[in-house]
Design a protein around this motif. Structure first.
Motif, PDB file in Angstrom:
ATOM      1  N   TYR A 355       2.111 -15.448  -5.523  1.00 39.43           N
ATOM      2  CA  TYR A 355       0.717 -15.353  -5.955  1.00 39.43           C
ATOM      3  C   TYR A 355       0.327 -13.907  -6.259  1.00 39.43           C
ATOM      4  O   TYR A 355      -0.346 -13.623  -7.260  1.00 39.43           O
ATOM      5  N   VAL A 356       0.763 -12.976  -5.402  1.00 41.72           N
ATOM      6  CA  VAL A 356       0.441 -11.565  -5.610  1.00 41.72           C
ATOM      7  C   VAL A 356       1.093 -11.050  -6.877  1.00 41.72           C
ATOM      8  O   VAL A 356       0.487 -10.300  -7.659  1.00 41.72           O
ATOM      9  N   LEU A 357       2.336 -11.451  -7.113  1.00 45.85           N
ATOM     10  CA  LEU A 357       3.044 -11.016  -8.317  1.00 45.85           C
ATOM     11  C   LEU A 357       2.357 -11.526  -9.577  1.00 45.85           C
ATOM     12  O   LEU A 357       2.257 -10.808 -10.575  1.00 45.85           O
ATOM     13  N   ALA A 358       1.851 -12.757  -9.525  1.00 46.14           N
ATOM     14  CA  ALA A 358       1.163 -13.317 -10.688  1.00 46.14           C
ATOM     15  C   ALA A 358      -0.198 -12.671 -10.893  1.00 46.14           C
ATOM     16  O   ALA A 358      -0.661 -12.530 -12.030  1.00 46.14           O
ATOM     17  N   ALA A 359      -0.873 -12.276  -9.805  1.00 48.34           N
ATOM     18  CA  ALA A 359      -2.210 -11.700  -9.925  1.00 48.34           C
ATOM     19  C   ALA A 359      -2.186 -10.323 -10.566  1.00 48.34           C
ATOM     20  O   ALA A 359      -3.073  -9.973 -11.344  1.00 48.34           O
ATOM     21  N   LYS A 360      -1.210  -9.478 -10.201  1.00 50.18           N
ATOM     22  CA  LYS A 360      -1.068  -8.128 -10.766  1.00 50.18           C
ATOM     23  C   LYS A 360      -2.362  -7.323 -10.634  1.00 50.18           C
ATOM     24  O   LYS A 360      -2.885  -6.778 -11.620  1.00 50.18           O
ATOM     25  N   MET A 361      -2.890  -7.249  -9.425  1.00 48.72           N
ATOM     26  CA  MET A 361      -4.108  -6.473  -9.172  1.00 48.72           C
ATOM     27  C   MET A 361      -3.818  -5.443  -8.092  1.00 48.72           C
ATOM     28  O   MET A 361      -3.072  -5.725  -7.145  1.00 48.72           O
ATOM     29  N   PRO A 362      -4.386  -4.240  -8.195  1.00 53.58           N
ATOM     30  CA  PRO A 362      -4.124  -3.220  -7.170  1.00 53.58           C
ATOM     31  C   PRO A 362      -4.607  -3.641  -5.785  1.00 53.58           C
ATOM     32  O   PRO A 362      -3.978  -3.302  -4.782  1.00 53.58           O
ATOM     33  N   GLU A 363      -5.712  -4.380  -5.708  1.00 53.90           N
ATOM     34  CA  GLU A 363      -6.239  -4.791  -4.413  1.00 53.90           C
ATOM     35  C   GLU A 363      -5.288  -5.759  -3.713  1.00 53.90           C
ATOM     36  O   GLU A 363      -5.026  -5.636  -2.509  1.00 53.90           O
ATOM     37  N   THR A 364      -4.753  -6.727  -4.462  1.00 53.93           N
ATOM     38  CA  THR A 364      -3.832  -7.688  -3.854  1.00 53.93           C
ATOM     39  C   THR A 364      -2.484  -7.050  -3.554  1.00 53.93           C
ATOM     40  O   THR A 364      -1.814  -7.426  -2.585  1.00 53.93           O
ATOM     41  N   ASP A 365      -2.088  -6.071  -4.365  1.00 54.27           N
ATOM     42  CA  ASP A 365      -0.829  -5.357  -4.087  1.00 54.27           C
ATOM     43  C   ASP A 365      -0.914  -4.603  -2.768  1.00 54.27           C
ATOM     44  O   ASP A 365       0.047  -4.582  -1.981  1.00 54.27           O
ATOM     45  N   ARG A 366      -2.064  -3.966  -2.501  1.00 60.21           N
ATOM     46  CA  ARG A 366      -2.226  -3.238  -1.240  1.00 60.21           C
ATOM     47  C   ARG A 366      -2.210  -4.200  -0.052  1.00 60.21           C
ATOM     48  O   ARG A 366      -1.628  -3.895   1.000  1.00 60.21           O
ATOM     49  N   LEU A 367      -2.842  -5.353  -0.213  1.00 63.55           N
ATOM     50  CA  LEU A 367      -2.819  -6.343   0.871  1.00 63.55           C
ATOM     51  C   LEU A 367      -1.391  -6.824   1.122  1.00 63.55           C
ATOM     52  O   LEU A 367      -0.978  -6.970   2.283  1.00 63.55           O
ATOM     53  N   TRP A 368      -0.618  -7.049   0.067  1.00 66.69           N
ATOM     54  CA  TRP A 368       0.775  -7.482   0.215  1.00 66.69           C
ATOM     55  C   TRP A 368       1.604  -6.409   0.917  1.00 66.69           C
ATOM     56  O   TRP A 368       2.443  -6.727   1.776  1.00 66.69           O
ATOM     57  N   ASP A 369       1.371  -5.152   0.579  1.00 66.28           N
ATOM     58  CA  ASP A 369       2.093  -4.062   1.249  1.00 66.28           C
ATOM     59  C   ASP A 369       1.777  -4.054   2.747  1.00 66.28           C
ATOM     60  O   ASP A 369       2.666  -3.811   3.571  1.00 66.28           O
ATOM     61  N   THR A 370       0.520  -4.314   3.097  1.00 65.69           N
ATOM     62  CA  THR A 370       0.152  -4.362   4.521  1.00 65.69           C
ATOM     63  C   THR A 370       0.853  -5.519   5.222  1.00 65.69           C
ATOM     64  O   THR A 370       1.360  -5.362   6.349  1.00 65.69           O
ATOM     65  N   ILE A 371       0.892  -6.683   4.583  1.00 64.55           N
ATOM     66  CA  ILE A 371       1.577  -7.839   5.175  1.00 64.55           C
ATOM     67  C   ILE A 371       3.049  -7.527   5.402  1.00 64.55           C
ATOM     68  O   ILE A 371       3.611  -7.829   6.470  1.00 64.55           O
ATOM     69  N   CYS A 372       3.686  -6.913   4.421  1.00 63.73           N
ATOM     70  CA  CYS A 372       5.114  -6.579   4.558  1.00 63.73           C
ATOM     71  C   CYS A 372       5.336  -5.524   5.635  1.00 63.73           C
ATOM     72  O   CYS A 372       6.304  -5.599   6.407  1.00 63.73           O
ATOM     73  N   THR A 373       4.458  -4.528   5.714  1.00 60.90           N
ATOM     74  CA  THR A 373       4.606  -3.462   6.704  1.00 60.90           C
ATOM     75  C   THR A 373       4.500  -4.002   8.120  1.00 60.90           C
ATOM     76  O   THR A 373       5.215  -3.562   9.021  1.00 60.90           O
ATOM     77  N   TRP A 374       3.630  -4.988   8.316  1.00 59.47           N
ATOM     78  CA  TRP A 374       3.372  -5.529   9.651  1.00 59.47           C
ATOM     79  C   TRP A 374       4.031  -6.896   9.860  1.00 59.47           C
ATOM     80  O   TRP A 374       3.624  -7.637  10.755  1.00 59.47           O
ATOM     81  N   TRP A 375       5.054  -7.200   9.064  1.00 58.32           N
ATOM     82  CA  TRP A 375       5.623  -8.536   9.142  1.00 58.32           C
ATOM     83  C   TRP A 375       6.256  -8.829  10.504  1.00 58.32           C
ATOM     84  O   TRP A 375       6.121  -9.937  11.024  1.00 58.32           O
ATOM     85  N   LEU A 376       6.946  -7.883  11.084  1.00 56.65           N
ATOM     86  CA  LEU A 376       7.543  -8.116  12.397  1.00 56.65           C
ATOM     87  C   LEU A 376       6.477  -8.424  13.439  1.00 56.65           C
ATOM     88  O   LEU A 376       6.656  -9.299  14.308  1.00 56.65           O
ATOM     89  N   ALA A 377       5.344  -7.734  13.371  1.00 57.00           N
ATOM     90  CA  ALA A 377       4.247  -8.009  14.297  1.00 57.00           C
ATOM     91  C   ALA A 377       3.619  -9.362  14.012  1.00 57.00           C
ATOM     92  O   ALA A 377       3.156 -10.052  14.943  1.00 57.00           O
TER      93      ALA A 377
END
Length: 386
Positions: A355-377
């Motif tokens: 969904y994030v890849l299809a959206a191509k928006m800076p706001e959703t990209d930042r949210l995806w980066d946060t999810i990936c950064t905190w994935w172990l948690a």
């Protein structure tokens, strides 16, 4: 001669049961509440010399916050000012005070004890406690701050699951230092909570790794070894301190804060699309702005009328479909956090990434980066539920 062995107080004072006070009047108020007027029965001693006074200088009435007694009650203290009987004392007059209502206090001691017990012992939220006792959030916070130094020995309390969270408890203020420079009051504090009991373990100033690390370093090695899981918000400062002082504890990220980040993302997309479209901020004439809170509601909480409003907003005020995409990604984050197994979580994460890849928006990209950064948690959250 027969002497009574029971209470010497009148019936109203016995029912009201405020130590060192007696009820002198009680009336019903038009708003359905009751007003109780009390006066002190404690000996009025001068705060300077200690001599007991017998001469009243004047009276004034003071509103005192107290615990609800059979429902909401407005307590009025018929407060007296006394002459000091000691000629050599520099204090000519003084206002009476009691253990329940010390000097400059506006709440009874039993109310403060009840507020602290509700939050520290019962684990209720400060806002919920404030509503239950009909006081402000600041009154609850002041009672908690006053007893921080009286918390029991933390090292004697076995803690398996620890919660660490930041709270802003006042507005930003500035003051002058001794050398005349301006300095800033710290408006944030960090609270440590036993998640099994909801008991407050400690409070430190600030929300950085230094304060959290210093509090953890002050705990005994045996206490730190018992901690298995620590729940925090997505704070790199907190994670740094925990990694250093609790290396064997698993770190879980709080789901509330992740959903809050997703909601913030939706808000930023809505604000950007309005600026790009109209060259201004949103107004009440914009359906998206008028229904901005509806956009932050969970899909599973919407009524049929709510769904109809949401579809109307996205159909009439989202020509680029960016707002709809942001809303869908926010809901996918919520679905991800509700999964019951790691396999299901990984599947929902892959769907979120698409969904994030299809959206191509800076706001959703930042949210995806946060999810990936905190994935172990996030995995720890899904496994433990902490």
């Amino acid at each position: 001669m027969f002497e009574p062995t029971g209470s010497q107080r009148d019936a109203a004072s016995t029912i009201f049961n405020l130590p060192d006070y007696r009820v002198i009047d009680a009336v019903d108020l038009p708003d359905g509440q009751r007003q109780v007027v009390v006066e002190s029965t404690a000996p009025p001693g001068c705060p300077v010399c200690g001599v007991i006074s017998v001469r009243v200088h004047s009276r004034r009435r003071q509103v005192v916050r107290d615990v609800p007694t059979g429902g909401p009650v407005r307590v009025i203290w018929d407060k007296r000012r006394w002459f000091c009987q000691e000629e050599l004392c520099a204090r000519g007059t003084f206002s009476e005070s009691t253990i329940q209502v010390p000097p400059r206090a506006r709440s009874t001691g039993r109310l403060r004890e009840a507020l602290v017990a509700a939050v520290v012992v019962s684990g209720r939220a400060a806002s919920e406690t404030a509503r239950a006792f009909a006081v402000s959030w600041w009154t609850v916070q002041a009672a908690l701050s006053a007893v921080v130094v009286l918390l029991s020995d933390v090292d004697a309390v076995p803690v398996r699951r620890l919660g660490v969270d930041e709270h802003r408890y006042r507005s930003v203020r500035y003051f002058r230092t001794t050398d005349g420079a301006w300095a800033r009051f710290e408006p944030w504090m960090t609270t440590f909570v036993d998640l099994d009991t909801g008991r407050v373990l400690g409070v430190v100033d600030g929300r950085d790794s230094a304060g959290v690390g210093a509090w953890l370093a002050a705990r005994s090695p045996a206490w730190r070894e018992q901690v298995q899981v620590v729940a925090i918000d997505p704070s790199a400062a907190f994670r740094k301190a925990l990694t250093e002082h609790l290396p064997d504890a698993a770190i879980s990220v709080d789901a509330f804060h992740l959903v809050a980040l997703a909601n913030d993302m939706v808000t930023k997309v809505r604000q950007r699309t309005v600026r790009d479209r109209y060259g201004r901020r949103g107004t009440a004439t914009d359906p998206a702005w008028a229904n901005r809170r509806l956009l932050l509601r969970g899909a599973d909480t919407l009524s049929p009328a709510g769904w109809a409003r949401l579809e109307r907003v996205l159909r009439t005020d989202d020509p680029t479909d960016e707002l709809g995409a942001a809303w869908g990604i926010k809901e996918q984050v919520r679905r991800l956090l509700r999964t019951a197994s790691l396999a299901e979580a990984h599947q929902e994460k892959m769907r979120l990434g698409a969904y994030v890849l299809a959206a191509k928006m800076p706001e959703t990209d930042r949210l995806w980066d946060t999810i990936c950064t905190w994935w172990l948690a996030i995995e720890v959250l899904i496994i433990t539920g902490v």
